[in-house]
Design an enzyme around this catalytic site. Structure first.
Site, PDB file in Angstrom:
ATOM      1  N   ASN A  49      66.083 -19.844   7.899  1.00  0.00           N
ATOM      2  CA  ASN A  49      67.288 -19.042   8.132  1.00  0.00           C
ATOM      3  C   ASN A  49      67.145 -18.133   9.348  1.00  0.00           C
ATOM      4  O   ASN A  49      68.127 -17.817  10.024  1.00  0.00           O
ATOM      5  CB  ASN A  49      67.654 -18.220   6.886  1.00  0.00           C
ATOM      6  CG  ASN A  49      66.496 -17.422   6.347  1.00  0.00           C
ATOM      7  OD1 ASN A  49      65.431 -17.984   6.074  1.00  0.00           O
ATOM      8  ND2 ASN A  49      66.679 -16.132   6.202  1.00  0.00           N
ATOM      9  N   HIS A  80      65.306 -14.654  -3.491  1.00  0.00           N
ATOM     10  CA  HIS A  80      65.880 -15.958  -3.088  1.00  0.00           C
ATOM     11  C   HIS A  80      65.985 -16.952  -4.242  1.00  0.00           C
ATOM     12  O   HIS A  80      65.975 -18.165  -4.031  1.00  0.00           O
ATOM     13  CB  HIS A  80      65.059 -16.601  -1.959  1.00  0.00           C
ATOM     14  CG  HIS A  80      65.066 -15.819  -0.680  1.00  0.00           C
ATOM     15  ND1 HIS A  80      66.215 -15.306  -0.131  1.00  0.00           N
ATOM     16  CD2 HIS A  80      64.056 -15.481   0.156  1.00  0.00           C
ATOM     17  CE1 HIS A  80      65.915 -14.678   0.999  1.00  0.00           C
ATOM     18  NE2 HIS A  80      64.633 -14.748   1.190  1.00  0.00           N
TER      19      HIS A  80
HETATM   20 FE   LIG Z   1      63.541 -17.534   5.177  1.00  0.00          FE
END
Ligand SMILES: [Fe+2]
Length: 457
Positions: free
Chosen positions: A225, A320
């Site tokens: 990301n 996450h």
């Molecule tokens: Fe990451």
């Protein structure tokens, strides 16, 4: 049964239960926040000489390493994109012409970014290479990977979410001390996007920091990301702009249409790199490519099948949690059917290793939504613990799920040493123990050659 017999039975049962239970390591790292290395740290030093090549890094230029792509930056002016190379530093009689690119990112303009692919290399041969003019010439070397073959040994470093903190530096130093031949990097490189306006100077400092390893051995890149750099507020709407300009991948050689998903064949391993932040739904290019790619895997030549991605499918950390679920639903059954040996992911800033299990029976009405022991399934290793500025993820779900074999909220790196077609030795190195101490280890047995052997308890 007498009292002694009962006691013996109780001890036996307790021991059996213990063998099944996963380990949540009680080790706790220092709790103070991690800090980025200052810009004047020695690891970021600019090489001497006007316009000297910097940020040198290499990656495979084809699928098996008979080509190697060399990349570097000249900061002040174009210079050239030529690499000279050969088998000894005194005799670099071959040369290759590359290309250059550069990009703007809001108020930042990159240096001249050069990419040059050296072709027709011989497997297992050491090459010296150089670029630059006169007193700014810089020389490096690498060994081309061995020819793909079922018993070709190879040692991979496994690193993710590295960043450029003091902890990142420990991780890299420990990896260097443990010695590997190539790095499987599972995404999140520089964390430049954590600075104001995605300060792209931090892409430059990161590349100077890791040069000491990646100029001498190929690293294989996965997108995380922090590679997106998507920021409409400042007019930056092209995802992965800095990454794609700076870090080439051999995707065309792998029959892929985008640099974010591809495959390579190194020694006895077939490595598939997936992209968590590119589309993967049914009929998308990545979906179509993976379907074909799994059909191309030849386990007789490359018995070890390893898949890389950034966002983990199995992660028993609240951090996450379940972000990788949609990709798991899309692809897990394919990976189990293909008997993948190992899935490596990052993103969660802690360490976790799983048992072999799958969760592919569920069909929305049959209630079979529970992970089950499955010897066709991969071991999942979560190695997002490189040491970046966002700190450690130390908030595990309790109780530890049955599929989780070992987990710990510490920084570190791992190594995977493939010995032959049947056995590979895996180690996780916690930073706080120094380079040589091992906090978790396992022998993996190959799913193609030893499919009924349970190596994951
Ligand atoms: Fe990451």
């Amino acid at each position: 049964m007498g009292a002694l017999g009962l006691l013996a039975l109780a001890v036996l049962l307790a021991t059996a239960a213990e063998a099944q239970a996963g380990v949540t390591s009680l080790y706790r790292r220092k709790m103070e926040a991690t800090a980025d290395m200052p810009l004047d740290a020695d690891v970021f030093r600019v090489p001497t000489g006007y316009n000297a090549p910097q940020q040198v890094h290499i990656t495979l230029g084809d699928q098996t390493g008979t080509a190697m792509t060399v990349s570097w930056v000249t900061p002040n002016e174009l210079g050239n994109s030529t690499v000279t190379y050969g088998r000894s530093p005194e005799k670099m009689e071959m040369s290759a012409e590359g290309r250059h690119t550069r990009y703007d990112y809001f108020n930042y303009t990159s240096g001249f970014i050069h990419h040059c692919t050296l072709k027709n290399l011989k497997h297992g041969v050491k090459y010296y290479y150089a670029m630059g003019f006169g007193h700014t010439v810089r020389t490096f070397w690498f060994t081309a990977p061995p020819k793909p073959g079922p018993d070709a040994p190879f040692k991979f470093g496994l690193i993710g979410d590295l960043g450029q903190t003091f902890d990142s530096n420990s991780t890299l130093s420990h990896y260097e001390a443990n010695g590997g031949d190539a790095v499987l990097f599972v995404g999140d490189l520089s964390y430049a996007d954590t600075y104001p306006l995605h300060d792209n100077n931090r892409w430059d400092t990161w590349a100077r920091f890791v040069e000491r390893s990646v100029a001498y051995q190929p690293w294989l890149w996965t997108t995380g990301n922090h590679e997106l750099d998507y920021e409409p507020k400042i007019g930056e709407t092209v995802p992965f702009k800095p990454f794609t300009h700076r870090y080439p991948t051999p995707y065309l050689a792998a029959g892929s249409t985008e640099p974010f998903w591809y495959s390579v064949k190194i020694a006895s391993a077939h490595i598939i790199v997936l992209a968590s932040y590119s589309s993967y739904g049914k009929y998308t290019p990545q979906w179509a490519w993976l379907k074909e790619e799994l059909g191309r895997v030849d386990r007789k030549t490359t018995p070890w099948l390893i898949v890389l991605m950034h966002s983990p499918w199995y992660n028993s950390n609240n951090y996450h949690y379940m972000e990788g679920e949609t990709m798991r639903v899309q692809f897990e059954s394919w990976l189990v059917e293909a008997k993948v040996d190992l899935v490596l992911a990052g993103h969660v800033h802690s360490y976790e290793r799983s048992r072999r299990f799958s969760n592919i029976e569920y069909d929305i009405i049959n209630n079979k939504a529970t992970p089950v022991h499955n010897l066709d399934a991969p071991v999942y290793v979560n190695i997002g613990d490189g040491g970046n500025i966002e700190g450690i993820a130390n908030n595990f779900t309790m109780p530890q799920p049955g599929y989780s074999a070992f987990r710990e909220g510490s920084f570190g790196h791992a190594t995977l040493e493939i010995k032959n077609r049947t056995h590979a030795y895996y180690e996780w190195h916690r930073n706080h123990d120094g380079a040589k101490a091992v906090a978790d280890s396992s022998w993996f047995t190959n799913r193609y050659w030893m499919p009924t052997h349970d190596d994951s308890n």
